[in-house]
Design an enzyme around this catalytic site. Sequence first.
Site, PDB file in Angstrom:
ATOM      1  N   SER A  71       1.015  -1.122  -0.200  1.00 32.93           N
ATOM      2  CA  SER A  71       0.055   0.112  -0.106  1.00 32.93           C
ATOM      3  C   SER A  71       0.596   1.112  -0.106  1.00 32.93           C
ATOM      4  CB  SER A  71      -1.228   0.068   1.169  1.00 32.93           C
ATOM      5  OG  SER A  71      -1.483  -1.430   0.974  1.00 32.93           O
TER       6      SER A  71
HETATM    7  N1  SAH Z   1      -0.863  -5.153   4.103  1.00 31.70           N
HETATM    8  C1  SAH Z   1       0.001  -5.619   3.101  1.00 31.70           C
HETATM    9  C2  SAH Z   1      -0.693  -5.077   1.778  1.00 31.70           C
HETATM   10  C3  SAH Z   1      -1.315  -5.829   0.692  1.00 31.70           C
HETATM   11  S1  SAH Z   1      -2.135  -5.864  -0.960  1.00 31.70           S
HETATM   12  C4  SAH Z   1       1.564  -4.379   2.636  1.00 31.70           C
HETATM   13  O1  SAH Z   1       1.489  -3.733   3.631  1.00 31.70           O
HETATM   14  O2  SAH Z   1       2.392  -4.878   1.962  1.00 31.70           O
HETATM   15  C5  SAH Z   1      -3.357  -7.350  -0.346  1.00 31.70           C
HETATM   16  C6  SAH Z   1      -3.473  -8.858   0.146  1.00 31.70           C
HETATM   17  O3  SAH Z   1      -4.130  -9.107   0.462  1.00 31.70           O
HETATM   18  C7  SAH Z   1      -2.840  -9.177  -0.921  1.00 31.70           C
HETATM   19  O4  SAH Z   1      -1.693  -9.694  -0.943  1.00 31.70           O
HETATM   20  C8  SAH Z   1      -3.595 -10.506  -0.728  1.00 31.70           C
HETATM   21  O5  SAH Z   1      -2.804 -11.701  -1.839  1.00 31.70           O
HETATM   22  C9  SAH Z   1      -4.490 -10.621   0.631  1.00 31.70           C
HETATM   23  N2  SAH Z   1      -5.434 -11.375   0.446  1.00 31.70           N
HETATM   24  C10 SAH Z   1      -6.718 -10.828   0.074  1.00 31.70           C
HETATM   25  N3  SAH Z   1      -7.620 -11.927   0.194  1.00 31.70           N
HETATM   26  C11 SAH Z   1      -7.696 -12.565   1.037  1.00 31.70           C
HETATM   27  C12 SAH Z   1      -7.754 -13.597   2.299  1.00 31.70           C
HETATM   28  N4  SAH Z   1      -9.388 -13.721   2.532  1.00 31.70           N
HETATM   29  N5  SAH Z   1      -7.253 -13.539   3.818  1.00 31.70           N
HETATM   30  C13 SAH Z   1      -5.667 -13.476   3.657  1.00 31.70           C
HETATM   31  N6  SAH Z   1      -5.708 -12.392   2.483  1.00 31.70           N
HETATM   32  C14 SAH Z   1      -5.840 -12.060   1.383  1.00 31.70           C
END
Ligand code: SAH
Length: 236
Positions: A83
């Site tokens: 993000s």
């Molecule tokens: N917090 C992260 C940003 C992540 S982007 C950072 O600091 O980099 C969102 C993430 O959510 C992705 O990696 C995606 O694979 C994950 N995601 C999506 N649906 C999900 C679910 N149901 N359970 C766990 N992770 C999930």
Amino acid sequence: MACLGLITKARFASRKRKVSHMRDLTAARHKMVQQQLVARGISDRAVLSAMREVPRHLFVDQALLDEAYDDNPLPIGNGQTISQPYMVAIMTELLDLTGKERVLEIGTGSGYQAAVLSRLCQWVFTVERIARLSERARKIIQECGYDNITFLVGDGSRGWPDAAPFDGIIVTAGAPKIPNVLVEQLADGGRLVIPVGDRFSQTLKRVVKIDDRTRVENHTGCRFVDLVGTHGWSDH
Ligand code: SAH
């Protein structure tokens, strides 16, 4: 001797380059906090200090090192993103952390948000559905020496019932609605921060749970990748 001198000199020059590069990155990180966070109204001193501390450049793809402190999200592979710094800051600030909390993060991704949280609460539980990303994040966080984070691979849209209740829950992927199951896993006084909307744009919402009643606030507009799972979007 001259040759040895040359090698030593070269080594020294390379170490010097490394040190000055690190100094540049630290300067870039401090500038990021000032220009992207303070200037836009982030005022929680602990959040600002955690984001001055955590080396964001270690969490991005190394090919994008020079963009690590830019004002936008960046790709981390598997179609996912780390993000934008401002979004990390605002979501963290909305959790209102004092240092004693147990926090659940859904969507480990790069691990950067988990690292920031780990500086601000007692324990972080972070769930990621893509095993490769979880493994990558775990390695980087280990390198940083942050040791108050537990990782899980699975569908975080169901929360983490075995570790509940949580004082804070942060969902870093966009959901079609607020999953009730997550509200149920909040402790009394707990906060859930979650982007809710369609697949293209969402509103950042905060749910505060007091005496089994909830208050829902709308914050900024945002755009996240999909929360994919039982209480999110279906995998297409
Ligand atoms: N917090 C992260 C940003 C992540 S982007 C950072 O600091 O980099 C969102 C993430 O959510 C992705 O990696 C995606 O694979 C994950 N995601 C999506 N649906 C999900 C679910 N149901 N359970 C766990 N992770 C999930």
